[in-house]
Write an enzyme that holds these catalytic residues in place. Structure first.
Site, mmCIF file in Angstrom:
data_model
loop_
_atom_site.group_PDB
_atom_site.id
_atom_site.type_symbol
_atom_site.label_atom_id
_atom_site.label_comp_id
_atom_site.label_asym_id
_atom_site.label_seq_id
_atom_site.Cartn_x
_atom_site.Cartn_y
_atom_site.Cartn_z
ATOM 1 C CE LYS A 39 -3.620 -3.040 2.172
ATOM 2 N NZ LYS A 39 -4.241 -3.295 3.098
ATOM 3 C CD GLN A 90 -2.965 -4.419 6.669
ATOM 4 O OE1 GLN A 90 -3.095 -3.125 5.862
ATOM 5 N NE2 GLN A 90 -3.600 -5.625 5.938
ATOM 6 C CG ASP A 118 -9.489 0.105 5.958
ATOM 7 O OD1 ASP A 118 -9.482 -0.810 4.607
ATOM 8 O OD2 ASP A 118 -9.572 -0.199 6.328
HETATM 9 N N1 GUN Z 1 -6.674 -7.067 6.307
HETATM 10 C C1 GUN Z 1 -6.761 -7.560 5.214
HETATM 11 N N2 GUN Z 1 -7.881 -6.667 4.552
HETATM 12 C C2 GUN Z 1 -7.997 -5.454 4.936
HETATM 13 C C3 GUN Z 1 -8.443 -4.316 4.254
HETATM 14 O O1 GUN Z 1 -8.996 -4.043 3.109
HETATM 15 N N3 GUN Z 1 -8.395 -2.879 5.467
HETATM 16 C C4 GUN Z 1 -7.436 -3.520 6.728
HETATM 17 N N4 GUN Z 1 -7.377 -2.403 7.403
HETATM 18 N N5 GUN Z 1 -6.797 -4.648 7.073
HETATM 19 C C5 GUN Z 1 -7.223 -5.519 5.866
#
Ligand code: GUN
Length: 301
Positions: A54, A98, A121
């Site tokens: 990311k 995350q 998110d």
């Molecule tokens: N862990 C796995 N997928 C995601 C997501 O889309 N957002 C976040 N914050 N954590 C994740």
């Protein structure tokens, strides 16, 4: 028949091209560089890979990114204090914590503490509520990526029967709402659905988001259907290593479907690109910028 493979990497490349152009435009005409803050608690190796990816993508597209590595032993109060600092930081337009968090931490108060304006998110109840109410929302990234791929593959989704298998807040529910917004007739199926195979077989668009390795077999798929596989399941190999498989049994389904996403290389790359769209969108909204083109669908090939 062999299905057309929906190449998520190629598709995300098209989307990222449009995002990079918009970021450059925002910088040159408004002097604003979108900023994404990512928070990683602990040292889960998969999460480390995702967060790094990311960060890297944000940089590639000309955005600022701020990485916060927090020890696994951090307290709920300290994590909430970090979120509060990021909420107050004008250089941070988007905040991503995350998941999953270490077991001693409760994710819901943390998600709820993120300013909805910075909720890239799309997991805050206000974001989910805005999607339901039909207003302009920051929508969770994986569902947005699924809907974009489905639309790109089908052309027009209007009137198509979409079956979503799985009802999670992260994928199943929001993707069903997005497909409804595209005028699909949507069925939300799940583990208790009677005759799940038959329901899946009635789908023009089949979205699999159950988290069960290769559960959806070729004879569950309507000939010619568009299959979007959200599953990422690690399967042990006889040699002790493992491989990633989806929720769809690709070997059989790819002979029946009209188009299908592979795992890996399908939905996954779209998720990160959609996070960048949300960061751009959040920056524009926070700075009152209305004349920068924020992509809402995949640009044509
Ligand atoms: N862990 C796995 N997928 C995601 C997501 O889309 N957002 C976040 N914050 N954590 C994740």
């Amino acid at each position: 028949m062999t299905a057309r493979v929906i190449d998520g990497k190629e598709a995300s490349g098209r989307l990222k091209g449009a995002i990079a152009a918009a970021v450059a435009d925002m910088k040159s005409r408004h002097g604003v560089t979108p900023g994404l803050a990512t928070v990683l608690v602990g040292e889960d190796p998969a999460s480390q890979v995702y967060v790094k990816s990311k960060q890297k993508t944000a940089h590639e597209l000309g955005m600022n990114s701020f990485q916060h590595d927090v020890p696994a032993t951090t307290s709920q109060a300290d994590l909430l204090a970090l979120v509060a600092r990021l909420n107050a930081d004008p250089g941070v337009n988007g905040i991503l914590v995350q998941l999953p968090l270490p077991k001693h931490l409760d994710q819901f108060p943390v998600i709820n503490a993120i300013s909805p304006a910075k909720d890239v998110d799309g997991l805050h109840p206000e974001s989910a509520g805005r999607l339901l109410a039909g207003g302009d929302a920051l929508v969770a990234c994986t569902p947005t990526g699924c809907a974009m791929l489905a639309k790109d593959a089908a052309g027009d989704l209007s009137g198509k029967h979409a079956v979503v298998v799985g009802r999670s807040i992260l994928v199943g529910k929001p993707v069903a709402l997005l497909l409804l917004n595209e005028n699909c007739t949507v069925t939300m199926a799940h583990s208790r659905t009677q005759d799940l195979a038959g329901v899946c077989r009635s789908a023009d668009i089949l979205v699999a988001a159950v988290g069960k390795a290769e559960m959806i077999k070729g004879d569950w798929v309507k000939p010619g259907a568009i299959v979007i596989d959200v599953g990422i399941n690690r399967m042990p190999n006889p040699d002790g290593k493992s491989r990633l498989v989806g929720d769809v049994d690709y070997a059989t389904a790819s002979h029946v479907a009209g188009a299908i996403t592979p795992v890996p290389g399908g939905v996954g790359p779209m998720t990160i690109a959609c996070l960048m769209v949300n960061t751009l969108k959040a920056a524009a909204a926070q700075r009152g910028i209305k004349d920068v083109a924020i992509p809402t669908r995949l640009p044509p090939k």
